[in-house]
Design an enzyme around this catalytic site. Sequence first.
Site, short mmCIF file in Angstrom:
data_model
loop_
_atom_site.label_atom_id
_atom_site.label_comp_id
_atom_site.label_asym_id
_atom_site.label_seq_id
_atom_site.Cartn_x
_atom_site.Cartn_y
_atom_site.Cartn_z
N ASN A 9 1.21 -1.16 0.10
CA ASN A 9 -0.46 0.17 -0.43
C ASN A 9 1.44 1.33 0.02
O ASN A 9 1.60 1.65 0.78
CB ASN A 9 -0.78 -0.15 1.13
CG ASN A 9 -2.15 1.23 1.59
OD1 ASN A 9 -1.97 1.93 0.56
ND2 ASN A 9 -2.39 1.40 2.35
N TRP A 10 0.93 1.51 -1.47
CA TRP A 10 1.72 2.63 -1.34
C TRP A 10 1.74 4.42 -0.74
O TRP A 10 2.48 5.21 -0.45
CB TRP A 10 2.31 3.35 -3.32
CG TRP A 10 2.77 2.25 -2.88
CD1 TRP A 10 3.52 0.85 -3.02
CD2 TRP A 10 3.63 2.30 -4.39
NE1 TRP A 10 3.69 0.12 -3.72
CE2 TRP A 10 4.37 1.09 -5.27
CE3 TRP A 10 3.16 3.63 -5.91
CZ2 TRP A 10 4.79 0.68 -6.61
CZ3 TRP A 10 3.93 2.71 -7.48
CH2 TRP A 10 4.22 1.69 -7.63
N LYS A 11 0.34 4.05 -0.33
CA LYS A 11 -0.43 5.11 0.53
C LYS A 11 -0.14 6.58 -0.67
O LYS A 11 0.22 6.21 -1.56
CB LYS A 11 0.27 5.61 1.24
CG LYS A 11 -0.08 4.23 2.72
CD LYS A 11 0.06 4.42 3.69
CE LYS A 11 -0.34 2.61 4.86
NZ LYS A 11 -0.13 3.54 6.34
N HIS A 98 -9.63 1.17 5.07
CA HIS A 98 -8.09 0.92 5.96
C HIS A 98 -8.68 2.58 6.79
O HIS A 98 -9.25 3.01 6.63
CB HIS A 98 -7.25 1.91 4.66
CG HIS A 98 -5.80 1.84 5.34
ND1 HIS A 98 -5.39 2.93 6.06
CD2 HIS A 98 -4.71 0.85 4.83
CE1 HIS A 98 -3.68 2.45 6.30
NE2 HIS A 98 -3.68 1.39 5.88
N GLU A 100 -6.59 4.50 7.50
CA GLU A 100 -6.66 6.26 7.57
C GLU A 100 -7.84 6.74 7.21
O GLU A 100 -8.39 7.67 7.16
CB GLU A 100 -5.48 6.23 6.68
CG GLU A 100 -4.16 6.17 7.76
CD GLU A 100 -2.36 5.47 6.80
OE1 GLU A 100 -2.89 5.25 5.34
OE2 GLU A 100 -1.80 4.48 6.94
N GLU A 172 -5.01 -4.49 10.76
CA GLU A 172 -4.20 -3.95 10.73
C GLU A 172 -4.21 -3.34 12.14
O GLU A 172 -5.86 -2.35 11.77
CB GLU A 172 -4.27 -2.69 9.60
CG GLU A 172 -3.81 -3.40 8.53
CD GLU A 172 -3.49 -2.50 7.20
OE1 GLU A 172 -2.36 -2.70 7.11
OE2 GLU A 172 -3.85 -1.40 7.31
N GLY A 178 2.60 2.41 11.10
CA GLY A 178 3.70 3.47 10.77
C GLY A 178 4.11 3.49 11.93
O GLY A 178 4.65 5.06 12.62
N SER A 217 3.49 -1.79 10.18
CA SER A 217 4.86 -2.12 10.49
C SER A 217 5.72 -3.43 10.27
O SER A 217 6.40 -4.53 11.19
CB SER A 217 4.81 -1.63 12.25
OG SER A 217 4.57 -0.65 12.39
N GLY A 238 2.92 -0.70 4.76
CA GLY A 238 2.74 0.04 4.13
C GLY A 238 4.37 0.65 3.96
O GLY A 238 4.96 0.52 2.19
N GLY A 239 5.09 1.30 4.84
CA GLY A 239 6.15 2.07 4.05
C GLY A 239 7.84 1.03 3.44
O GLY A 239 8.43 1.63 3.30
P1 13P Z 1 3.04 0.49 8.04
O1 13P Z 1 3.95 -0.67 7.19
O2 13P Z 1 3.92 1.60 7.56
O3 13P Z 1 3.37 0.52 9.18
O4 13P Z 1 1.24 0.54 7.09
C1 13P Z 1 1.02 -0.71 7.17
C2 13P Z 1 -0.57 -0.27 6.28
O5 13P Z 1 -1.51 0.32 6.63
C3 13P Z 1 -0.80 -0.97 5.45
O6 13P Z 1 -1.86 -0.60 4.87
#
Ligand code: 13P
Length: 259
Positions: A9-11, A98, A100, A172, A178, A217, A238-239
């Site tokens: 997920n590149w956000k 998600h 967020e 999640e 994050g 994470s 994510g990251g």
């Molecule tokens: P991180 O891997 O950066 O914690 O993010 C997870 C995420 O929200 C994937 O959708």
Amino acid sequence: MRCPLVAGNWKMNLDRTRGSQLVAGIRAGLDSLGVCERVEVLVCPPAVYLYPIAEALKGTPIRLGAQDLYHEPNGAFTGEISAAMIAETGARYVIIGHSERRHTIGHLEDDRAINLKVRAARAAKLTPILCVGETLPERSAGLTLDVLTFQITAGLVGVSVVTGADLVVAYEPVWAIGTGQNATPQQAQEAHGHLRSRLHELVGPAADEVRILYGGSVKPDNAEAVMRQPDVDGGLIGGASLKADAFVGIVQAALAKVV
Ligand code: 13P
């Protein structure tokens, strides 16, 4: 046996050039691992890059997904994107609900809006990746499993799931996203096992085919322990999905589950 899925997920990150370079790096890494049939790999760029990234993915086994959609098929919904528009780019998956979008962005999505999005995705033959997860206060109050029951039940109202291609679930925990503070493998398995049981009640035997991803994470050095849990079928990353080496390292950890 469920084929593990590792989804990036590149956000709201990267740009067109860096996205294409990342895809090239992932492709090279996957070629050297020889994983393509045993682990499914997916990237979810920002919507404006779906077309160029679809181009960059041509000839690779890597799949394309979007990060959100709007449930209406068309109309006066300024700034929104429909499921059919996403499908037209070549994307086959879409992340829905998600954390967020539930807790941080704009008008904060509720379970009713999320359910409408899941239904719209299915109507356009996209596979929804339905995200669920508790906040830290909910975990501290002992409500984790209740929250998961509510979110999965509400998210799937009116949705039929017949095969594993019809749905992916992502657990999640909000406090792990994050933050560098990932759930322990035991915490993840408890949540995933609970979600699998609720899925059995909601959709029947197809629950055994639905992949349940862990997200929060995940890094190459902690991925294998969590992925080895029986009800963890891959990750939503994510990251660490923004660096080819790290992402491929996580795919390698998923591979350890199936060899
Ligand atoms: P991180 O891997 O950066 O914690 O993010 C997870 C995420 O929200 C994937 O959708």
